[in-house]
Design a protein around this motif. Sequence first.
Motif, short mmCIF file in Angstrom:
data_model
loop_
_atom_site.label_atom_id
_atom_site.label_comp_id
_atom_site.label_asym_id
_atom_site.label_seq_id
_atom_site.Cartn_x
_atom_site.Cartn_y
_atom_site.Cartn_z
N ASP A 170 0.87 -1.17 0.00
CA ASP A 170 0.00 0.00 0.00
C ASP A 170 0.91 1.22 0.00
O ASP A 170 1.57 1.52 1.00
CB ASP A 170 -0.89 -0.03 1.24
N ASN A 171 0.93 1.95 -1.11
CA ASN A 171 1.84 3.08 -1.28
C ASN A 171 1.11 4.42 -1.14
O ASN A 171 1.59 5.44 -1.61
CB ASN A 171 2.51 3.00 -2.67
N THR A 172 -0.04 4.39 -0.47
CA THR A 172 -0.88 5.58 -0.39
C THR A 172 -0.16 6.74 0.29
O THR A 172 -0.19 7.88 -0.21
CB THR A 172 -2.18 5.27 0.37
N PHE A 173 0.46 6.49 1.44
CA PHE A 173 1.11 7.57 2.19
C PHE A 173 2.29 8.16 1.43
O PHE A 173 2.49 9.37 1.43
CB PHE A 173 1.58 7.05 3.56
N ALA A 174 3.11 7.31 0.85
CA ALA A 174 4.34 7.78 0.21
C ALA A 174 4.08 8.36 -1.17
O ALA A 174 4.71 9.35 -1.57
CB ALA A 174 5.35 6.65 0.12
N THR A 175 3.21 7.76 -1.93
CA THR A 175 2.96 8.06 -3.34
C THR A 175 4.19 7.70 -4.18
O THR A 175 5.31 7.61 -3.64
CB THR A 175 2.61 9.54 -3.62
N PRO A 176 4.03 7.52 -5.48
CA PRO A 176 5.20 7.22 -6.32
C PRO A 176 6.18 8.38 -6.42
O PRO A 176 7.29 8.19 -6.92
CB PRO A 176 4.58 6.89 -7.68
N TYR A 177 5.79 9.55 -5.97
CA TYR A 177 6.76 10.66 -5.93
C TYR A 177 7.88 10.36 -4.93
O TYR A 177 9.04 10.70 -5.18
CB TYR A 177 6.05 11.96 -5.53
N LEU A 178 7.54 9.69 -3.82
CA LEU A 178 8.52 9.44 -2.77
C LEU A 178 9.14 8.05 -2.85
O LEU A 178 10.30 7.87 -2.50
CB LEU A 178 7.87 9.62 -1.40
N GLN A 179 8.37 7.04 -3.25
CA GLN A 179 8.94 5.70 -3.33
C GLN A 179 8.20 4.87 -4.37
O GLN A 179 7.00 5.07 -4.61
CB GLN A 179 8.93 5.00 -1.96
#
Length: 383
Positions: A170-179
């Motif tokens: 679940d990459n919701t918090f980071a977003t693809p901008y961060l990871q």
Amino acid sequence: MRFNSKVIHGGQEPDKAYGAVMPPIYQTSTFAQTSPGNHRGFQYSRSANPTRTALENAMASIENGNYGLAFASGLAAIDAVLKLLNPGDEVISTNDLYGGSYRLFKKIFENYGIVFHFMDMEEVSLVQDQINERTKMIWLETPTNPLMNIIDIEAVSQLATANGLLLAVDNTFATPYLQKPLDLGADIVMHSATKYLGGHSDVVLGALVVKDEELAKRLYFIQNASGAVSGPMDSFLVLRGIKTLHVRMQRHCENAEAIAHFLRKHPKVDTVYWPGFEEHPNHDIAKKQMVNFGGMLSFVPKGSDYKVTLQFVERLKIFTLAESLGGVESLVGHPASMSHGSMSKQERDKAGIADALIRLSVGIEDVDDLIEDLSQALDESLI
């Protein structure tokens, strides 16, 4: 193409009908065919819609994946992933994950024979002890919701590969901008696109991105057969939101960092959970797999209890007390009664989610206004 260009151009091309630069909203349920099976690539909007396809292509691009799938909500996307499993299969997950995910796991899919194990994954070596011949998937969040724990995606990926398991992140918090979990070895990336990808608190939508073709085919079948797809208007809103993701995330990160340091120094704050602090247990992992530390943080006021915490959140004037996160406006939440209210107190205590914990989704307003708002609420509360 670099990320800041991908959010605007990645997977996108002018509309084939009239060359529209922004994909139109194809608000239609069905498409004309010249004869049975002879069409222009679209038959029925549950199966595919041009606006949704444009969004799915964009999401795949920014996550460095090959295939994107858009759903009616983040939970609908998770539901599709769990339908890859069979009764008797087991899943290992983080113990402080989003309450809605926990509820879906425990209250729905356990009824169909899927077994879930929740554990602290900050020490990846401990995960191996939980794996057995029935384990089929590892599901993780990083940073976790709401305690901002950091999990080493690459290390978990190596463990999953060695044991033949699917790894979903679940990459919701980071977003693809961060990871980018796919680059670190994950098989599936999930987003509640309601949050940062949409970015304006005006849409509910979920997303999956994968690299593997066979896995994509299985998920596309589930998406079509189960039907929990995003509509064209919602798809358009998230596609529009993605185009400013990079500039929004820069400000979210800048503001959150300033607020994290402000709260840590405040005499009425006990603990601040933010992965940017050097003393954070997995700060070095966060530095390795993330570009920055995100716009989310949580904290516990000093000596406060449930009643005092409520007084604090009710006194805020710029931070809005509301469910959700990731919008341009700053939001405050009380996990124990809001995002994680579906968990029992015993379950929350086991995960380390205190009744007094406060979660902040730091927006893109002027950071001095945000700090002044937090300051007045802390000073006026009965702490």
